[in-house]
Write a protein that holds these residues in place. Structure first.
Motif, mmCIF file in Angstrom:
data_model
loop_
_atom_site.group_PDB
_atom_site.id
_atom_site.type_symbol
_atom_site.label_atom_id
_atom_site.label_comp_id
_atom_site.label_asym_id
_atom_site.label_seq_id
_atom_site.Cartn_x
_atom_site.Cartn_y
_atom_site.Cartn_z
ATOM 1 N N ILE A 103 -3.518 -2.372 7.748
ATOM 2 C CA ILE A 103 -2.055 -2.710 7.667
ATOM 3 C C ILE A 103 -1.564 -2.313 6.262
ATOM 4 O O ILE A 103 -2.601 -2.077 5.354
ATOM 5 C CB ILE A 103 -1.814 -4.195 7.819
ATOM 6 N N GLY A 104 -0.250 -2.033 6.184
ATOM 7 C CA GLY A 104 0.027 -1.546 4.948
ATOM 8 C C GLY A 104 0.461 0.108 4.817
ATOM 9 O O GLY A 104 0.865 0.473 3.447
ATOM 10 N N ILE A 105 -0.052 0.583 5.819
ATOM 11 C CA ILE A 105 -0.345 2.119 5.540
ATOM 12 C C ILE A 105 1.154 2.850 5.297
ATOM 13 O O ILE A 105 1.449 3.835 4.983
ATOM 14 C CB ILE A 105 -1.143 2.961 6.564
ATOM 15 N N TYR A 106 2.088 2.063 6.179
ATOM 16 C CA TYR A 106 3.569 2.405 6.162
ATOM 17 C C TYR A 106 4.417 1.571 5.450
ATOM 18 O O TYR A 106 5.732 1.560 5.537
ATOM 19 C CB TYR A 106 4.056 2.129 7.664
ATOM 20 N N ASN A 107 3.899 0.704 4.319
ATOM 21 C CA ASN A 107 4.636 -0.075 3.441
ATOM 22 C C ASN A 107 5.394 -1.039 4.247
ATOM 23 O O ASN A 107 6.482 -1.346 4.018
ATOM 24 C CB ASN A 107 5.671 0.562 2.654
ATOM 25 N N GLU A 108 4.699 -1.723 5.428
ATOM 26 C CA GLU A 108 5.268 -2.492 6.452
ATOM 27 C C GLU A 108 5.267 -3.953 6.179
ATOM 28 O O GLU A 108 5.548 -4.717 7.023
ATOM 29 C CB GLU A 108 4.941 -2.055 7.912
ATOM 30 N N VAL A 109 4.342 -4.339 5.064
ATOM 31 C CA VAL A 109 4.215 -5.599 4.900
ATOM 32 C C VAL A 109 5.011 -6.273 3.738
ATOM 33 O O VAL A 109 5.076 -5.801 2.673
ATOM 34 C CB VAL A 109 2.585 -5.941 4.772
ATOM 35 N N PRO A 110 5.953 -7.101 4.154
ATOM 36 C CA PRO A 110 6.670 -7.545 2.993
ATOM 37 C C PRO A 110 6.487 -8.754 2.024
ATOM 38 O O PRO A 110 5.555 -9.274 2.344
ATOM 39 C CB PRO A 110 8.129 -8.242 4.085
ATOM 40 N N GLY A 111 7.348 -8.734 1.417
ATOM 41 C CA GLY A 111 7.183 -9.926 0.488
ATOM 42 C C GLY A 111 5.927 -10.040 -0.380
ATOM 43 O O GLY A 111 5.159 -9.170 -0.628
ATOM 44 N N LYS A 112 5.378 -11.297 -0.686
ATOM 45 C CA LYS A 112 4.175 -11.767 -1.565
ATOM 46 C C LYS A 112 2.767 -11.111 -0.725
ATOM 47 O O LYS A 112 2.122 -10.856 -1.432
ATOM 48 C CB LYS A 112 4.189 -13.214 -1.960
ATOM 49 N N PHE A 113 2.742 -11.390 0.673
ATOM 50 C CA PHE A 113 1.769 -10.873 1.425
ATOM 51 C C PHE A 113 1.461 -9.361 1.236
ATOM 52 O O PHE A 113 0.476 -8.556 0.744
ATOM 53 C CB PHE A 113 1.827 -11.283 2.790
ATOM 54 N N GLY A 114 2.658 -8.595 1.166
ATOM 55 C CA GLY A 114 2.721 -7.320 0.976
ATOM 56 C C GLY A 114 2.274 -6.759 -0.363
ATOM 57 O O GLY A 114 1.377 -5.810 -0.577
ATOM 58 N N GLU A 115 2.581 -7.449 -1.519
ATOM 59 C CA GLU A 115 2.181 -7.273 -2.885
ATOM 60 C C GLU A 115 0.569 -7.338 -2.929
ATOM 61 O O GLU A 115 -0.094 -6.707 -3.469
ATOM 62 C CB GLU A 115 3.006 -8.175 -3.793
ATOM 63 N N TRP A 116 0.290 -8.626 -2.416
ATOM 64 C CA TRP A 116 -1.078 -8.954 -2.322
ATOM 65 C C TRP A 116 -2.100 -7.783 -1.519
ATOM 66 O O TRP A 116 -3.006 -7.388 -2.126
ATOM 67 C CB TRP A 116 -1.434 -10.414 -1.864
ATOM 68 N N ASN A 117 -1.679 -7.536 -0.385
ATOM 69 C CA ASN A 117 -2.307 -6.712 0.334
ATOM 70 C C ASN A 117 -2.290 -5.504 -0.514
ATOM 71 O O ASN A 117 -3.579 -4.530 -0.283
ATOM 72 C CB ASN A 117 -1.665 -6.453 1.692
ATOM 73 N N ASN A 118 -1.366 -4.790 -0.942
ATOM 74 C CA ASN A 118 -1.307 -3.441 -1.504
ATOM 75 C C ASN A 118 -2.282 -3.573 -2.970
ATOM 76 O O ASN A 118 -2.963 -2.715 -3.366
ATOM 77 C CB ASN A 118 0.027 -3.199 -2.308
ATOM 78 N N ARG A 119 -2.523 -4.763 -3.680
ATOM 79 C CA ARG A 119 -3.255 -5.055 -4.937
ATOM 80 C C ARG A 119 -4.712 -4.929 -4.376
ATOM 81 O O ARG A 119 -5.514 -4.363 -4.873
ATOM 82 C CB ARG A 119 -2.766 -6.139 -5.490
ATOM 83 N N MET A 120 -4.976 -5.624 -3.089
ATOM 84 C CA MET A 120 -6.301 -5.698 -2.627
ATOM 85 C C MET A 120 -6.922 -4.571 -2.211
ATOM 86 O O MET A 120 -8.092 -4.183 -2.443
ATOM 87 C CB MET A 120 -6.402 -6.832 -1.757
ATOM 88 N N LEU A 121 -6.029 -3.760 -1.389
ATOM 89 C CA LEU A 121 -6.644 -2.457 -0.940
ATOM 90 C C LEU A 121 -6.379 -1.567 -1.633
ATOM 91 O O LEU A 121 -7.137 -0.293 -1.630
ATOM 92 C CB LEU A 121 -5.671 -2.045 0.354
ATOM 93 N N ASN A 122 -5.369 -1.271 -2.546
ATOM 94 C CA ASN A 122 -5.544 -0.445 -3.848
ATOM 95 C C ASN A 122 -5.755 0.983 -3.462
ATOM 96 O O ASN A 122 -4.906 1.616 -2.524
ATOM 97 C CB ASN A 122 -6.277 -0.932 -4.800
ATOM 98 N N ASP A 123 -6.847 1.498 -3.811
ATOM 99 C CA ASP A 123 -7.016 2.949 -3.681
ATOM 100 C C ASP A 123 -7.296 3.364 -2.182
ATOM 101 O O ASP A 123 -7.338 4.463 -1.616
ATOM 102 C CB ASP A 123 -8.207 3.455 -4.575
ATOM 103 N N TYR A 124 -7.731 2.256 -1.339
ATOM 104 C CA TYR A 124 -8.026 2.593 -0.019
ATOM 105 C C TYR A 124 -6.644 2.909 0.741
ATOM 106 O O TYR A 124 -6.911 3.813 1.882
ATOM 107 C CB TYR A 124 -8.650 1.452 0.832
ATOM 108 N N LEU A 125 -5.547 2.294 0.607
ATOM 109 C CA LEU A 125 -4.505 2.756 1.305
ATOM 110 C C LEU A 125 -4.110 4.122 1.399
ATOM 111 O O LEU A 125 -3.709 4.674 2.674
ATOM 112 C CB LEU A 125 -2.828 1.868 0.915
ATOM 113 N N PRO A 126 -3.946 4.925 0.448
ATOM 114 C CA PRO A 126 -3.741 6.225 0.797
ATOM 115 C C PRO A 126 -4.741 7.208 1.768
ATOM 116 O O PRO A 126 -4.301 8.016 2.457
ATOM 117 C CB PRO A 126 -3.868 6.924 -0.848
ATOM 118 N N LEU A 127 -6.077 6.568 1.595
ATOM 119 C CA LEU A 127 -7.149 7.262 2.553
ATOM 120 C C LEU A 127 -6.746 6.905 3.795
ATOM 121 O O LEU A 127 -6.928 7.646 4.904
ATOM 122 C CB LEU A 127 -8.287 6.907 2.100
ATOM 123 N N TYR A 128 -6.336 5.664 4.189
ATOM 124 C CA TYR A 128 -5.980 5.263 5.568
ATOM 125 C C TYR A 128 -4.798 6.084 5.928
ATOM 126 O O TYR A 128 -4.737 6.392 7.176
ATOM 127 C CB TYR A 128 -5.822 3.717 5.576
#
Length: 211
Positions: A103-128
């Motif tokens: 999840i998160g590859i399309y910036n589809e996770v909203p709100g605080k969960f989206g912010e947390w998800n982006n922070r946790m996955l960080n460098d992995y999201l661009p690869l996915y």
């Protein structure tokens, strides 16, 4: 039905493999980097050792298969691995692909969960994201699977989120993800050319409950 599993020692892949082996209509081909990790399955499936970035090795492994299910980790889901698999499937004449992303590859996770998800996955999201773009821009009959944060709960309980739909569920069991993948393997006409998010209903929040 001959089905190839690429990245066959993954946690979700191991569950899917139990489903495949129990189905006498399916002939599994299990491809992974170190084949000795699957010695427990050597009497139940064809096991092939190889590099998921090597087109020649992939092509040989998937020849004669009707479907490929790729379950690679974040570091393996680079554009190199995705392009290698697309090229191998073209060379082997295989069209149907199930590709596991996150999840998160399309910036589809909203709100605080989206912010947390982006922070946790960080460098992995661009690869996915890069890998999924390669799959989506190919001419393969793909289903991209985007699980939420996974648990080891012994349950099958999931709902689907289409591409473009906000994704709010913070968790899903690995068994649920495996059950969905197995369902698509058995029903390959479903969810073609779709990117499907998977989450457990009722788990919306700021982050998964165990964090």
């Amino acid at each position: 039905m001959k089905v190839a599993v690429i990245g066959a020692n993954g946690q979700v892949a191991r569950i899917v493999e139990r489903f495949l082996i129990a189905d006498k209509d399916i002939d599994p081909v299990l491809f992974l980097r170190k084949s000795d990790r699957l010695t427990d399955l050597q009497n139940d499936a064809q096991i092939i050792e190889g590099d998921a970035r090597n087109v020649k090795e992939l092509t040989e492994a998937i020849k004669g298969c009707e479907l490929v299910y790729a379950n690679l980790n974040g570091s393996g889901q680079s554009g190199v691995a995705a392009k290698a698999l697309v090229d191998a499937m073209h060379a082997a004449g295989v069209k149907r692909l199930i590709w596991v992303s996150t999840i998160g590859i399309y910036n589809e996770v909203p709100g605080k969960f989206g912010e947390w998800n982006n922070r946790m996955l960080n460098d992995y999201l661009p690869l996915y994201h890069e890998a999924s773009d390669i799959i989506e821009n190919s001419d393969l009959e793909y289903t991209i699977v985007r699980p939420s944060w996974m648990t080891d709960k012994n349950e099958v309980d999931y709902e689907k989120f289409a591409k473009g739909q906000e994704f709010t569920d913070t968790e899903v069991s690995r068994k649920s993800v495996a059950a969905y993948i197995f369902h698509i393997i058995r029903n390959p006409q479903e969810d073609k050319f779709q990117s499907i998010g998977l989450g457990k209903p009722g788990t919306a929040g700021d982050k998964p409950s165990w964090y």
